[in-house]
Motif scaffolding. Structure first.
Motif, PDB file in Angstrom:
ATOM      1  N   UNK A  59      34.518  13.719  -0.929  1.00  0.00           N
ATOM      2  CA  UNK A  59      33.403  12.705  -1.285  1.00  0.00           C
ATOM      3  C   UNK A  59      33.949  11.867  -2.681  1.00  0.00           C
ATOM      4  N   UNK A  60      33.081  10.847  -2.893  1.00  0.00           N
ATOM      5  CA  UNK A  60      33.520  10.214  -4.180  1.00  0.00           C
ATOM      6  C   UNK A  60      33.387  10.823  -5.343  1.00  0.00           C
ATOM      7  N   UNK A  61      34.260  10.668  -6.293  1.00  0.00           N
ATOM      8  CA  UNK A  61      33.823  11.511  -7.525  1.00  0.00           C
ATOM      9  C   UNK A  61      33.002  10.669  -8.359  1.00  0.00           C
ATOM     10  N   UNK A  62      32.372  11.532  -9.288  1.00  0.00           N
ATOM     11  CA  UNK A  62      31.456  11.224 -10.324  1.00  0.00           C
ATOM     12  C   UNK A  62      32.337  10.065 -11.298  1.00  0.00           C
ATOM     13  N   UNK A  63      31.619   9.307 -11.996  1.00  0.00           N
ATOM     14  CA  UNK A  63      32.423   8.402 -12.809  1.00  0.00           C
ATOM     15  C   UNK A  63      33.328   9.438 -14.039  1.00  0.00           C
ATOM     16  N   UNK A  64      32.769  10.507 -14.182  1.00  0.00           N
ATOM     17  CA  UNK A  64      33.844  11.399 -15.111  1.00  0.00           C
ATOM     18  C   UNK A  64      34.791  12.244 -14.270  1.00  0.00           C
ATOM     19  N   UNK A  65      34.565  12.319 -12.944  1.00  0.00           N
ATOM     20  CA  UNK A  65      35.499  13.350 -12.123  1.00  0.00           C
ATOM     21  C   UNK A  65      36.661  12.426 -11.564  1.00  0.00           C
ATOM     22  N   UNK A  66      36.945  11.359 -11.828  1.00  0.00           N
ATOM     23  CA  UNK A  66      38.266  10.755 -11.303  1.00  0.00           C
ATOM     24  C   UNK A  66      39.373  11.192 -11.814  1.00  0.00           C
TER      25      UNK A  66
END
Length: 96
Positions: free
Chosen positions: A79-86
């Motif tokens: 899934x797409x990471x959250x803003x701080x998950x990249x």
């Protein structure tokens, strides 16, 4: 009331579509950099067939990266990471 506002906010909807498409492309590029080539997906996730799916899933889970594991045909769904998950995702991919 908030849901109705969102449904009526066509400018926000267009911006969201563009942002999702950009993030989906970013995820595809990131995965390919580490040998994981998506074969299908949407703007919300990428499906990656790989014979090492179970090993990748175990490895990523150690860093708190949760992916869906498919076992019948070995694959992962990212899934797409959250803003701080990249950065977390990229660091976990680097360590494999």
């Amino acid at each position: 009331v908030i849901a109705q506002q969102a449904l009526n906010d066509t400018i926000w909807q267009q911006k969201a579509r563009v942002q999702l498409a950009e993030n989906s492309q970013r995820l595809t590029i990131l995965l390919m950099r580490y040998g994981l080539t998506p074969h299908a997906g949407t703007t919300l996730f990428q499906y990656v067939p790989t014979n090492a799916a179970q090993a990748w899933q175990r490895h990523l889970s150690k860093d708190g990266i949760w992916v869906r594991l498919f076992s019948e045909i070995p694959a992962l769904r990212f899934g797409l990471p959250s803003a701080d998950g990249w950065d977390r995702l990229e660091n976990a991919l680097k360590k494999y």
